[in-house]
Every structure is written in C-alpha cells, then in structure tokens.
Write an enzyme that holds these catalytic residues in place. Structure first.
Site, mmCIF file in Angstrom:
data_model
loop_
_atom_site.group_PDB
_atom_site.id
_atom_site.type_symbol
_atom_site.label_atom_id
_atom_site.label_comp_id
_atom_site.label_asym_id
_atom_site.label_seq_id
_atom_site.Cartn_x
_atom_site.Cartn_y
_atom_site.Cartn_z
ATOM 1 N N ASN A 190 -37.832 -4.323 -11.293
ATOM 2 C CA ASN A 190 -39.086 -5.072 -11.377
ATOM 3 C C ASN A 190 -38.763 -6.330 -12.167
ATOM 4 O O ASN A 190 -38.594 -6.271 -13.380
ATOM 5 C CB ASN A 190 -40.145 -4.220 -12.093
ATOM 6 C CG ASN A 190 -41.407 -5.013 -12.384
ATOM 7 O OD1 ASN A 190 -41.593 -6.116 -11.881
ATOM 8 N ND2 ASN A 190 -42.289 -4.445 -13.207
ATOM 9 N N TRP A 191 -38.670 -7.431 -11.453
ATOM 10 C CA TRP A 191 -38.216 -8.671 -12.108
ATOM 11 C C TRP A 191 -39.296 -9.299 -12.977
ATOM 12 O O TRP A 191 -39.017 -10.201 -13.755
ATOM 13 C CB TRP A 191 -37.759 -9.680 -11.051
ATOM 14 C CG TRP A 191 -36.498 -9.277 -10.345
ATOM 15 C CD1 TRP A 191 -35.617 -8.292 -10.717
ATOM 16 C CD2 TRP A 191 -35.953 -9.857 -9.137
ATOM 17 N NE1 TRP A 191 -34.574 -8.229 -9.823
ATOM 18 C CE2 TRP A 191 -34.756 -9.171 -8.848
ATOM 19 C CE3 TRP A 191 -36.368 -10.876 -8.284
ATOM 20 C CZ2 TRP A 191 -33.965 -9.488 -7.736
ATOM 21 C CZ3 TRP A 191 -35.592 -11.186 -7.182
ATOM 22 C CH2 TRP A 191 -34.402 -10.504 -6.919
ATOM 23 N N LYS A 192 -40.538 -8.910 -12.800
ATOM 24 C CA LYS A 192 -41.661 -9.481 -13.564
ATOM 25 C C LYS A 192 -41.678 -11.011 -13.383
ATOM 26 O O LYS A 192 -41.304 -11.492 -12.310
ATOM 27 C CB LYS A 192 -41.586 -9.046 -15.033
ATOM 28 C CG LYS A 192 -41.455 -7.513 -15.167
ATOM 29 C CD LYS A 192 -41.595 -7.004 -16.577
ATOM 30 C CE LYS A 192 -41.440 -5.485 -16.586
ATOM 31 N NZ LYS A 192 -41.632 -4.898 -17.912
ATOM 32 N N HIS A 224 -49.059 -1.538 -12.562
ATOM 33 C CA HIS A 224 -48.132 -1.676 -13.695
ATOM 34 C C HIS A 224 -48.941 -1.862 -14.977
ATOM 35 O O HIS A 224 -49.996 -2.503 -14.971
ATOM 36 C CB HIS A 224 -47.193 -2.866 -13.465
ATOM 37 C CG HIS A 224 -46.069 -2.881 -14.453
ATOM 38 N ND1 HIS A 224 -46.223 -3.357 -15.727
ATOM 39 C CD2 HIS A 224 -44.801 -2.413 -14.368
ATOM 40 C CE1 HIS A 224 -45.068 -3.199 -16.389
ATOM 41 N NE2 HIS A 224 -44.198 -2.627 -15.587
ATOM 42 N N GLU A 276 -48.614 -3.783 -17.350
ATOM 43 C CA GLU A 276 -48.898 -5.186 -17.694
ATOM 44 C C GLU A 276 -50.088 -5.706 -16.894
ATOM 45 O O GLU A 276 -50.870 -6.522 -17.385
ATOM 46 C CB GLU A 276 -47.634 -6.037 -17.480
ATOM 47 C CG GLU A 276 -46.615 -5.753 -18.575
ATOM 48 C CD GLU A 276 -45.166 -5.824 -18.138
ATOM 49 O OE1 GLU A 276 -44.861 -6.443 -17.112
ATOM 50 O OE2 GLU A 276 -44.322 -5.227 -18.855
ATOM 51 N N GLU A 331 -44.301 5.344 -16.625
ATOM 52 C CA GLU A 331 -43.809 4.341 -17.561
ATOM 53 C C GLU A 331 -44.643 4.405 -18.844
ATOM 54 O O GLU A 331 -45.730 3.800 -18.906
ATOM 55 C CB GLU A 331 -43.924 2.943 -16.962
ATOM 56 C CG GLU A 331 -43.125 2.741 -15.695
ATOM 57 C CD GLU A 331 -42.781 1.270 -15.464
ATOM 58 O OE1 GLU A 331 -41.593 0.971 -15.362
ATOM 59 O OE2 GLU A 331 -43.699 0.437 -15.409
ATOM 60 N N GLY A 339 -39.862 -2.458 -22.489
ATOM 61 C CA GLY A 339 -39.361 -3.669 -23.143
ATOM 62 C C GLY A 339 -39.153 -3.533 -24.637
ATOM 63 O O GLY A 339 -38.991 -4.535 -25.329
ATOM 64 N N SER A 363 -37.256 0.814 -20.780
ATOM 65 C CA SER A 363 -35.988 0.638 -21.505
ATOM 66 C C SER A 363 -34.845 1.475 -20.926
ATOM 67 O O SER A 363 -34.006 1.980 -21.671
ATOM 68 C CB SER A 363 -36.178 0.915 -23.002
ATOM 69 O OG SER A 363 -37.119 0.016 -23.562
ATOM 70 N N GLY A 419 -36.896 -2.872 -15.760
ATOM 71 C CA GLY A 419 -37.320 -4.234 -16.075
ATOM 72 C C GLY A 419 -36.142 -5.084 -16.511
ATOM 73 O O GLY A 419 -35.366 -5.585 -15.697
ATOM 74 N N GLY A 420 -35.962 -5.215 -17.814
ATOM 75 C CA GLY A 420 -34.940 -6.111 -18.372
ATOM 76 C C GLY A 420 -33.551 -5.920 -17.779
ATOM 77 O O GLY A 420 -32.861 -6.904 -17.466
HETATM 78 P P1 13P Z 1 -38.018 -2.461 -19.256
HETATM 79 O O1 13P Z 1 -36.953 -1.785 -18.431
HETATM 80 O O2 13P Z 1 -37.706 -3.877 -19.583
HETATM 81 O O3 13P Z 1 -38.422 -1.640 -20.439
HETATM 82 O O4 13P Z 1 -39.328 -2.558 -18.314
HETATM 83 C C1 13P Z 1 -39.747 -1.426 -17.638
HETATM 84 C C2 13P Z 1 -40.801 -1.811 -16.682
HETATM 85 O O5 13P Z 1 -41.866 -2.238 -17.060
HETATM 86 C C3 13P Z 1 -40.502 -1.661 -15.250
HETATM 87 O O6 13P Z 1 -41.648 -1.791 -14.481
#
Ligand code: 13P
Length: 253
Positions: free
Chosen positions: A9-11, A98, A100, A170, A176, A215, A236-237
């Site tokens: 998930n590149w956000k 998600h 966010e 999640e 993050g 994470s 994510g990251g």
């Molecule tokens: P991180 O892997 O950066 O913690 O993010 C997870 C995420 O929100 C994937 O949708």
C-alpha cells in the site's frame, strides 16, 4: 490451502520516476523464482499512477490495485474514482476501510461497506481493512471493534461476499510506528475473525485470506506469516523499497 498474499500500500508516496524504478526492482527480484509459487504479490497505487503501473506490469505476475474506490458509480461526486473507471485499467484489488481513511477522512463502517460492495459489483477484489485503536486494545475491546467493522460488511453483502475478498487486520497502533503486533497477538485476532466467519459459513472462512498489516518488514514477516491464520501482509513503509518488499514476499509458508 490458502495462498499467501503480500500487497503493498503505497499511500501518498512516489513519483512516476520512483514508481518505475520500484516496479522494475520488484519484477527483477521476482524473476529468479525466490518468491514461492504459492505467494501472490500485488501493489496498490495512488489513482493517478494506475495507468503507468498497468503499463509496466502488463504480462507480469505482479498484480495491482487502488488504495480506495468510490461507493458511487457515476454522478456529481467531485474528486472520486469509480469501480468502472478502475475496470478501465484492469485493477484487480481495491483497498477499502483503511484506518487512515477512517480516521483522517471520516469514513464510517457503513461507507466502507458501500465501497466494499462497489468493488465487488465491478469484479474488483476488496481488501477490507479492520483493526482497533491503541485505547481500544487497552480497554480490551479489540474483538468487539473488529466484529463491528466486519459486521457492517456482512450485514450489507452477506458472509458469502467474503469469499471474493481479502481481509487485512491492521491494528492502528502498529501502523507506521515500528510497533509490530507479536505473531501471537496477531494470530489471536486472525483466529477470532476466521472463527466469526466460520460460525456463519465454514467454507468461506477456510477460503478467505486474512492479511496482517502494521510495521511488517523483512525481519518479522517470516514469524508472522508462519502463524496458521495469517495469510500474508499489507505493507506500507517497507513496500516503497524493492529490496525491503522482496524480503517480505520471500517470507512465509
Ligand atoms: P506500515 O507497514 O508502514 O506500518 O503500514 C501498514 C499499512 O497501513 C498498510 O496498509
């Protein structure tokens, strides 16, 4: 036996140049057969880059999707992207709900359920994100929170709809933050989710992939994915660097 799915998930990250380099790196790394054949890999990109991603991934076994989807098909909804638009670019997946989107953009359980329905209506696999806040975990209400988030979808679409979907657990406190849930903490919630689905339909429960997100990195993916109810990860990251992402894709059952 369920396949493992590792989805990035590149956000709100990347540029045309960085995405080109990232995808070339991932495809390169996948070409030596080091990712197990029962592991599926996907990337979810910002809408505007989806045509570019489609072009780069044509004919490869790297799937792609969007980070959200409108619950509407068309009309006066400025700034939205519909399922039929995503169909035009052959998106396989759409992330819905998600945390966010829920916390920063005020999407409610009902909105998520409507987005889930919109994705399915267009033959796009929703990746339904659910998970508790830190204070909810501390209050001991994790199970009731994920149950409520799941019920919003089951009530609208029926439990059978989950057979064509992916669930991503999640925990919001793990996203993050570098504070990954322990494999046992994650497994406990995954088993609860699968058990809840099994009470309604055991074959759907057997089939549905439940990913863990929060994470995940190359160092912890193996242990997480080894748990019986963890079928991969939403990343994510660590999805933003080819080597980091590939290390996760190579982990698991
Ligand atoms: P991180 O892997 O950066 O913690 O993010 C997870 C995420 O929100 C994937 O949708």
């Amino acid at each position: 036996m369920r396949n493992t799915l590792v989805a990035g998930n590149w956000k709100l990250n990347g540029s045309k140049a960085s995405i080109t380099e990232l995808l070339k790196g991932i495809l390169d790394g996948m070409s030596d057969g080091s990712v197990k054949s029962q592991t599926d890999v996907a990337v979810c990109a910002p809408y505007i880059y989806i045509p570019h991603v489609q072009e780069l991934l044509q004919g490869t076994n790297l799937a792609y999707g969007s980070e959200s989807i409108s619950e509407h098909d068309s009309g006066a909804y400025t700034g939205e992207i519909s399922g039929s638009m995503l169909n035009d670019f052959d998106c396989k997946y759409a992330i819905v709900g998600h945390s966010e989107r829920r916390t920063l953009f005020a999407e409610k359980d009902a909105d998520t359920a409507n987005k889930f329905a919109a994705a399915r209506k267009h033959g796009i696999k929703p990746i339904l994100c659910i998970g508790e806040l830190l204070e909810e975990r501390e209050q001991g209400v994790t199970e009731s929170v994920v149950a409520r988030q799941l019920d919003a979808v089951i009530d609208l679409e029926g439990v059978e709809a989950l057979a064509d979907a992916v669930i991503a657990y999640e925990p919001v406190w793990a996203i993050g933050t570098g504070m990954t849930a322990s494999p046992q903490q994650a497994q406990d919630v995954h088993a609860f989710i699968r058990g809840k689905i099994a009470a309604l339909n055991s074959s759907v429960a057997e089939k549905v992939q439940i990913l863990y997100g929060g994470s995940v990195n190359g160092g912890n993916a193996d242990e997480l994915f080894a748990m019986p109810d963890i079928d991969g990860g939403l990343i994510g990251g660590a999805a933003l660097k080819a080597e980091d992402f590939l290390a996760i894709c190579r982990a698991g059952k």
